[in-house]
Design a protein around this motif. Sequence first.
Motif, PDB file in Angstrom:
ATOM      1  N   ILE A  16       0.836  -1.204   0.000  1.00 25.27           N
ATOM      2  CA  ILE A  16       0.000   0.000   0.000  1.00 25.27           C
ATOM      3  C   ILE A  16       0.868   1.250   0.000  1.00 25.27           C
ATOM      4  O   ILE A  16       0.635   2.182  -0.769  1.00 25.27           O
ATOM      5  N   TRP A  20       0.413   3.347  -3.434  1.00 25.79           N
ATOM      6  CA  TRP A  20      -0.540   4.446  -3.266  1.00 25.79           C
ATOM      7  C   TRP A  20       0.188   5.747  -3.574  1.00 25.79           C
ATOM      8  O   TRP A  20       0.953   6.263  -2.766  1.00 25.79           O
ATOM      9  N   CYS A  23      -0.141   8.668  -1.065  1.00 22.14           N
ATOM     10  CA  CYS A  23      -0.058   8.244   0.336  1.00 22.14           C
ATOM     11  C   CYS A  23       0.374   9.414   1.209  1.00 22.14           C
ATOM     12  O   CYS A  23       1.451   9.985   1.013  1.00 22.14           O
ATOM     13  N   ALA A  78      -6.318   6.091   7.316  1.00 18.83           N
ATOM     14  CA  ALA A  78      -6.527   5.860   5.887  1.00 18.83           C
ATOM     15  C   ALA A  78      -5.745   4.635   5.415  1.00 18.83           C
ATOM     16  O   ALA A  78      -6.265   3.810   4.654  1.00 18.83           O
ATOM     17  N   LYS A  82      -7.306   0.981   4.161  1.00 17.06           N
ATOM     18  CA  LYS A  82      -6.911   0.308   2.920  1.00 17.06           C
ATOM     19  C   LYS A  82      -6.424  -1.110   3.199  1.00 17.06           C
ATOM     20  O   LYS A  82      -6.709  -2.027   2.436  1.00 17.06           O
ATOM     21  N   GLY A  85      -9.266  -3.381   3.402  1.00 15.23           N
ATOM     22  CA  GLY A  85     -10.083  -3.533   2.208  1.00 15.23           C
ATOM     23  C   GLY A  85     -11.072  -2.421   1.935  1.00 15.23           C
ATOM     24  O   GLY A  85     -11.890  -2.530   1.031  1.00 15.23           O
ATOM     25  N   TYR A  86     -11.024  -1.353   2.689  1.00 17.84           N
ATOM     26  CA  TYR A  86     -11.916  -0.220   2.474  1.00 17.84           C
ATOM     27  C   TYR A  86     -11.280   0.757   1.486  1.00 17.84           C
ATOM     28  O   TYR A  86     -10.078   1.001   1.548  1.00 17.84           O
ATOM     29  N   THR A  87     -12.086   1.317   0.614  1.00 19.47           N
ATOM     30  CA  THR A  87     -11.586   2.340  -0.302  1.00 19.47           C
ATOM     31  C   THR A  87     -11.952   3.735   0.179  1.00 19.47           C
ATOM     32  O   THR A  87     -11.399   4.713  -0.300  1.00 19.47           O
ATOM     33  N   ASP A  88     -12.879   3.810   1.125  1.00 20.27           N
ATOM     34  CA  ASP A  88     -13.358   5.094   1.612  1.00 20.27           C
ATOM     35  C   ASP A  88     -13.143   5.182   3.119  1.00 20.27           C
ATOM     36  O   ASP A  88     -13.695   4.378   3.892  1.00 20.27           O
TER      37      ASP A  88
END
Length: 125
Positions: A16, A20, A23, A78, A82, A85-88
Amino acid sequence: MDKETNKILMELAERILREWEECPLFKDRSSKTIYESYNGQISALGVSILMIGLKPTIAVYYQDEPKRGEAHRRCLLAVIAKMMGYTDLELFVREILTAVEERNKTEIINCSVALKQVIRTYKLD
């Protein structure tokens, strides 16, 4: 947390941070420098969850307003969102705060431990 779970979570955290593009943990992405304060803030996350509870800790970390060019605790949430598994981020926080049970407590603590270990492999400034 067993060694295999820790290994998987550390690899996930590293992926990540590497992939990202936006980030927020990086002070300078080109030199792979992370704000030094994140080292202590991520360490405090698990302790805070155990001491005052999941909901109050998430609320405190989430309410920390982002300021351009400065480290803030919301960024750590944040990355953990991620990892889970959350995008929001808002959806992640809302689900925790509205849940009757603290069902993600152990998973969040495990993610924070793995993220802490990964952050320490980067240059801190």
